[in-house]
Scaffold this motif. Structure first.
Motif, PDB file in Angstrom:
ATOM      1  N   VAL A   1      -5.858   8.108   3.084  1.00  0.00           N
ATOM      2  CA  VAL A   1      -6.098   7.729   1.691  1.00  0.00           C
ATOM      3  C   VAL A   1      -4.896   6.894   1.179  1.00  0.00           C
ATOM      4  O   VAL A   1      -3.706   7.451   1.171  1.00  0.00           O
ATOM      5  CB  VAL A   1      -6.424   8.997   0.861  1.00  0.00           C
ATOM      6  N   PHE A   2      -5.032   5.818   0.400  1.00  0.00           N
ATOM      7  CA  PHE A   2      -3.996   4.844  -0.326  1.00  0.00           C
ATOM      8  C   PHE A   2      -4.467   4.186  -1.204  1.00  0.00           C
ATOM      9  O   PHE A   2      -5.724   4.221  -1.643  1.00  0.00           O
ATOM     10  CB  PHE A   2      -3.344   3.957   0.910  1.00  0.00           C
ATOM     11  N   PHE A   3      -3.425   3.656  -1.868  1.00  0.00           N
ATOM     12  CA  PHE A   3      -3.888   2.818  -3.039  1.00  0.00           C
ATOM     13  C   PHE A   3      -2.940   1.403  -2.991  1.00  0.00           C
ATOM     14  O   PHE A   3      -1.918   1.546  -2.354  1.00  0.00           O
ATOM     15  CB  PHE A   3      -3.696   3.556  -4.445  1.00  0.00           C
TER      16      PHE A   3
ATOM     17  N   THR B   1       0.582   5.406   0.440  1.00  0.00           N
ATOM     18  CA  THR B   1      -0.298   6.578   1.044  1.00  0.00           C
ATOM     19  C   THR B   1      -0.579   7.698   0.134  1.00  0.00           C
ATOM     20  O   THR B   1       0.681   8.074  -0.067  1.00  0.00           O
ATOM     21  CB  THR B   1      -0.018   6.856   2.578  1.00  0.00           C
ATOM     22  N   LEU B   2      -1.517   8.406   0.075  1.00  0.00           N
ATOM     23  CA  LEU B   2      -1.445   9.507  -0.657  1.00  0.00           C
ATOM     24  C   LEU B   2      -1.820  10.557   0.296  1.00  0.00           C
ATOM     25  O   LEU B   2      -1.331  11.754  -0.013  1.00  0.00           O
ATOM     26  CB  LEU B   2      -2.955   9.428  -1.706  1.00  0.00           C
TER      27      LEU B   2
ATOM     28  N   ARG C   1      -7.759   3.579  -8.827  1.00  0.00           N
ATOM     29  CA  ARG C   1      -8.651   3.216  -7.894  1.00  0.00           C
ATOM     30  C   ARG C   1      -7.975   3.547  -6.342  1.00  0.00           C
ATOM     31  O   ARG C   1      -6.650   3.065  -6.330  1.00  0.00           O
ATOM     32  CB  ARG C   1      -9.220   1.923  -7.540  1.00  0.00           C
ATOM     33  N   VAL C   2      -8.590   4.259  -5.442  1.00  0.00           N
ATOM     34  CA  VAL C   2      -8.051   4.555  -4.054  1.00  0.00           C
ATOM     35  C   VAL C   2      -8.809   3.926  -3.087  1.00  0.00           C
ATOM     36  O   VAL C   2     -10.062   3.740  -3.122  1.00  0.00           O
ATOM     37  CB  VAL C   2      -7.904   6.155  -4.076  1.00  0.00           C
ATOM     38  N   TYR C   3      -8.163   3.978  -1.729  1.00  0.00           N
ATOM     39  CA  TYR C   3      -8.855   3.134  -0.713  1.00  0.00           C
ATOM     40  C   TYR C   3      -8.946   4.271   0.308  1.00  0.00           C
ATOM     41  O   TYR C   3      -7.666   5.152   0.316  1.00  0.00           O
ATOM     42  CB  TYR C   3      -8.314   2.128  -0.107  1.00  0.00           C
TER      43      TYR C   3
ATOM     44  N   ARG D   1      -3.751  12.150  -7.342  1.00  0.00           N
ATOM     45  CA  ARG D   1      -4.150  10.758  -7.579  1.00  0.00           C
ATOM     46  C   ARG D   1      -2.814  10.098  -7.883  1.00  0.00           C
ATOM     47  O   ARG D   1      -2.774   8.800  -7.766  1.00  0.00           O
ATOM     48  CB  ARG D   1      -5.267  10.342  -8.173  1.00  0.00           C
TER      49      ARG D   1
ATOM     50  N   GLU E   1       0.849  -1.052  -0.147  1.00  0.00           N
ATOM     51  CA  GLU E   1      -0.046  -0.062  -0.065  1.00  0.00           C
ATOM     52  C   GLU E   1       0.915   1.304  -0.015  1.00  0.00           C
ATOM     53  O   GLU E   1       1.937   1.370   0.721  1.00  0.00           O
ATOM     54  CB  GLU E   1      -0.800   0.003   1.306  1.00  0.00           C
TER      55      GLU E   1
ATOM     56  N   SER F   1     -13.418   1.915  -0.817  1.00  0.00           N
ATOM     57  CA  SER F   1     -12.721   2.236  -2.076  1.00  0.00           C
ATOM     58  C   SER F   1     -13.548   2.654  -3.091  1.00  0.00           C
ATOM     59  O   SER F   1     -14.883   2.704  -3.248  1.00  0.00           O
ATOM     60  CB  SER F   1     -11.934   1.106  -2.719  1.00  0.00           C
TER      61      SER F   1
ATOM     62  N   VAL G   1      -3.000   6.846 -10.407  1.00  0.00           N
ATOM     63  CA  VAL G   1      -3.927   5.586  -9.892  1.00  0.00           C
ATOM     64  C   VAL G   1      -5.282   5.709 -10.142  1.00  0.00           C
ATOM     65  O   VAL G   1      -5.790   6.808 -10.498  1.00  0.00           O
ATOM     66  CB  VAL G   1      -3.481   5.404  -8.527  1.00  0.00           C
TER      67      VAL G   1
END
Length: 926
Positions: free
Chosen positions: A187-189, A21-22, A84-86, A79, A19, A160, A82
């Motif tokens: 927020v992460f991907f 992190t954003l 799709r983000v979680y 973003r 993972e 997500s 990416v």
């Protein structure tokens, strides 16, 4: 390690998703200062996380006021491309029941939104504080709330969203009347981390837009490695795990895997590796050496060689020593030579011998090569046995024979091969046979003869002996002559005589010439012998016979040609198959104690380097099904289907998987799927079959509904019936014949496949059957009633299933018995209900279906009859034009009538025409 072993190593290990992190609100060291609306709503306060570290949080608790609509929006979050983000949310919510005197509008949930933008353009009023233009992610509810008597409970939720397309986005939280704290927002991907597996490097790759997306990551070989198959790629799934590898790398020649199994290191001096692969470097073979690093071959030492056919890892060898103890036996002008093998064969097993013959001048000792008349048996060069017989030598002549020992590297060595020599002088011999005898003149009592001397007189000819006797008589007479002519006197007139001549030297008589027939003349015609007339008589009779035979042959050919012209076009279109010799009998591979023994007996083992997987096209019972290519030596590259045995299989699954290959390997027919081979010595285990471009017949027909003529459909049915006839002739019962198990190639040729339920048909009894194990799954809609009730499977039950396949084909893949349950189908069939004819179905085809569905299995047609009947239908196209007026919808009861609302009555003329075509083309009892 080649591609398939690499595939195993990548699929089996558990991979932990990575993972990145954003944004993480817990990392903020100052105020977050997120945007709120209205100001009396969300409030930023200092708090502590679950590990009691200070953090900035937001809370809201306006539960005593109705109609709450409080918004909180984060700062702009890039973003990073990416899709799709979680979002990980940590929060606490107070139980509404623990708050006294509040209106009924109290909530224990909140809403999560996001808003995409190509820049940080949001303000306090834009975008508007409502669901549109924001995109709602979810309504978030706690797992546990708290009251005044219990400390706050922290909930953790992950949501997500995607796909994202703009530069960045904002997160927004909507409160509609809850008392809660938003403790932290992360927020992460997810991504698949950079990996080096089996000498291929795959870069860090973010997951796809959907949780089920597969993202392709291109790979590159590590230094000193090369591609085994192309292209190199891995699939990154939505959980950040690598899966479904395609292509592979392996260490180049001269390099071996390092201890970490991720790099290729050079072979040390004194070692080598001659081919690419995962193997280790080996010490130089005997009689070779190398002093460099990364050697792919060890050169031979002086005096040692490798043959062109030797592999690079074989030992260097040398030429053999001369043969030992050459013995000779002289028989007049023939010599027999034999010898013993050399003391030193040079380290090789491919030893052969050459024999060189030389004729010597005794007075000077000069020897020259023997001429071509000298015969050596079995041959002069390339002898594997240690013996040779030499014939047709001259008498009283000295010969020298060199017996050479030669092996695979003799041609690499300078100079002549090593040999042993033996000198021999031939003895006196009788002359050879007289070539032929000629008649110079014949009178009523004499024959004047002449002949050529023998080719090999083997000395001075002393005289010739002439033997003669009347044809058919045992008593013979002889005369002698000093010359090559003679006159035999005192003969009877007009009488045939047999004459032979032989020569004599001091060594004795030679062999007689071949017998020749000569006749004396009569008194009436002394100038012309019967011998002169005989050829004319024989020639006249022969000419007459030849003329009669020629006329008969021409008549037969013309008759057959005229009869076959009408069927020529049709015959060329049929899928013909005539098996040479006696049809073999199928052997059940499950009777073998060791499944490997069966599969190696019936299936060809293919080298792993010949197979290239290109694309995953589906999933089977045992694993993935792929499309690939097969390139074998001496054959053109072919597109093939590849079935894989999934990792973690049981021994039972492996036995069943290979059992299907052992079954297919016994079949060779154009309407039965062809097995190319198997790979049992690799991981995963593979089955290679021919590739059928149009896939399963049922789905192919549904995609092409109404596009084929009736003749084309009958041609498909004929091909299926021909394949089943072949299987039936081999005493083989399919048990699962259905359109889904028929494959179609690009030429619309249908082939029977899927032998998972099939079993051996024992022909030891008058009524061979197979009894399945209890509880086995049976395809009810395609199975004969006796097979359902008593588990009795025969070729007759396959005929029942073939009738269902006919119905599927004519209805373009419609489901048999529509949406009826299996129990309803069994009940209806037991009560003599049958499927009605599909729309526009020729009457003769539906009649053949009904014949296949006769309850008494012994009254059903055989597959050989079905093939013959379909051939007649294709020849007689008019019979296919009479169609039924009944449409699929209700079952037809045998001996009764169709329901009125699903049937239009046929007039008497139509019935008569149909009955006539049935009688002409279907001589089968219904």
């Amino acid at each position: 390690m080649d591609y398939l072993l690499w595939m195993c190593s990548l699929v089996l290990p558990v991979v932990i998703a990575v993972e990145e992190t954003l944004m993480d609100s817990k990392l903020a060291t100052t105020e977050l200062a997120w945007t709120t609306f209205p100001e009396s709503g969300w409030e930023e306060v200092s708090g502590y996380d679950d590990s009691m570290s200070p953090i900035r949080t937001y809370q809201v608790c306006n539960v005593r006021e109705s109609n709450q609509n409080n918004w909180l929006r984060t700062d702009f979050i890039p973003r990073k491309s990416v899709l799709r983000v979680y979002v990980e949310l940590k929060f606490s919510v107070r139980d509404c029941a623990s708050i006294p005197n509040i209106p009924g509008s109290c909530k224990e949930t909140f809403n999560l939104f996001y808003y995409e933008s190509d820049g940080d353009t949001a303000t306090g009023t834009s975008p508007a504080w409502r669901e549109n233009p924001y995109m709602k992610v979810d309504t978030v509810a706690p797992d546990a709330s708290f009251s005044l008597l219990v400390a706050g409970r922290i909930n953790t939720k992950v949501r997500s969203f995607g796909p994202l397309s703009k530069t960045g986005f904002y997160l927004a939280f909507q409160d509609l009347g809850a008392c809660m704290s938003l403790i932290s927002v992360r927020v992460f991907f997810k991504k698949c981390s950079t990996t080096i597996a089996n000498f291929a490097v795959f870069p860090e790759t973010a997951t796809g837009a959907e949780a089920t997306s597969l993202v392709i990551a291109p790979g590159a070989c590590v230094p000193n490695a090369q591609e085994v198959s192309f292209p190199l790629k891995l699939y990154c799934n939505g959980d950040g795990e690598w899966m479904v590898p395609v292509g592979s790398c392996t260490c180049t020649p001269g390099f071996e895997p390092a201890t970490t199994d991720t790099q290729c290191q050079a072979c040390t001096p004194g070692s080598f590796k001659y081919k690419p692969g995962e193997g280790s470097c080996y010490p130089c073979p005997p009689n070779s050496r190398t002093s460099i690093r990364g050697a792919n071959i060890c050169p031979c030492q002086s005096g040692f060689y490798r043959a062109d056919s030797d592999s690079s890892d074989s030992a260097c060898t040398t030429i053999p020593s001369p043969p030992q103890n050459v013995f000779s036996t002289v028989n007049e002008t023939s010599i027999s030579l034999d010898w013993e093998e050399p003391l030193d064969k040079g380290g090789r097993d491919d030893l052969i011998y050459n024999v060189v013959c030389k004729k010597c001048q005794s007075e000077r000792g000069v020897c020259t090569r023997c001429d071509e008349n000298v015969d050596m048996s079995p041959r002069r060069l390339g002898l594997t046995q240690k013996k040779v017989v030499v014939k047709n030598l001259q008498a009283h002549t000295r010969y020298s024979f060199e017996v050479q020992a030669v092996n695979g590297v003799s041609g690499k060595s300078p100079g002549v091969p090593r040999f042993a020599t033996v000198n021999i002088t031939t003895n006196q011999a009788a002359p050879s046979a007289i070539p032929t005898v000629h008649l110079m003149k014949a009178t009523s009592d004499t024959l004047s003869l002449s002949w050529l001397p023998p080719e090999r007189p083997n000395g001075v000819i002393l005289d010739y002996e002439i033997k003669y006797y009347e044809r058919g008589q045992a008593l013979s007479h002889t005369v002698t002559s000093q010359r090559s002519t003679a006159r035999v006197e005192g003969l009877r007139s007009a009488t045939p005589y047999v004459v032979q001549v032989r020569a004599r030297t001091v060594a004795g008589y030679g062999r007689y010439s071949i017998p020749m027939d000569f006749s004396t003349s009569t008194h009436r015609d002394p100038q012309k012998s019967v011998q002169d007339q005989l050829p004319l008589i024989v020639g006249s009779v022969s000419a007459g016979l030849v003329g009669i035979v020629a006329l008969v042959v021409i008549a037969i050919v013309c008759s057959r040609k005229q009869r076959s012209n009408s069927e020529l076009e049709y015959t060329e279109k049929l899928q013909q198959y005539v098996s040479p010799g006696v049809v073999k009998v199928y052997i059940d591979p499950f009777t073998y104690e060791d499944p490997n023994e069966a599969v190696h007996e019936f299936a060809k083992e293919i080298d792993i380097s010949c197979v290239k997987i290109e694309e995953v096209i589906g999933a089977g019972e045992f694993g993935e099904v792929c499309r690939g290519r097969l390139k074998q030596s001496g054959r053109r590259e072919a597109v093939v289907a590849i079935k894989t045995l999934k990792a973690g299989y049981t021994e039972r699954q492996r036995r069943d998987f290979l059992g299907e290959a052992s079954i297919m390997g016994q079949f060779d027919h154009p309407n039965v799927i062809r097995l190319e081979g198997v790979l049992t010595r690799s991981c995963p285990v593979l089955i290679i079959t021919e590739f059928m471009e149009n896939g399963a017949l049922d789905s192919f027909l549904r995609l092409n509904d109404g596009r084929f003529t009736v003749t084309q459909l009958v041609g498909m049915l004929r091909g299926i019936a021909a394949g089943m006839k072949y299987l039936s002739d081999m005493n083989y019962v399919h048990r699962d014949l259905a359109a889904r198990n028929i494959l179609v190639n690009s030429n619309l040729v249908c082939k029977v496949s899927d032998f998972g339920l099939s079993r051996f048909l024992d022909d030891s009894s008058a009524d061979p059957t197979y009894t399945s194990s209890l509880g086995g799954k049976i395809p009810i809609r395609w199975t004969a009633p006796e097979a359902i009730a008593f588990r009795k499977f025969t070729s007759a039950s396959d005929v029942w299933s073939y009738g269902i396949v006919m119905w599927e084909v004519v209805s373009y893949g419609e489901r048999p018995y529509w949406d009826m349950s299996n129990q309803d189908v069994m009940t209806a069939v037991e009560q003599d209900y049958r499927l009605p004819p599909p729309m526009d179905c020729p009457m003769v085809l539906h009649q053949l279906m009904l014949d296949c569905w006769v309850k008494e299995r012994n009254l059903r047609p055989k597959f050989c009859q079905i093939v013959a009947n379909l051939d007649k239908l294709l020849r007689n196209a008019a019979s296919l034009k009479v169609v039924t007026s009944t449409y699929s919808g209700d079952l037809l009861r045998i001996g009764g009538t169709l329901p009125g609302h699903h049937r239009k009555s046929l007039d008497s003329s139509q019935n008569d025409i149909a009955r006539q075509h049935v009688s002409q083309t279907l001589p089968i009892r219904v």
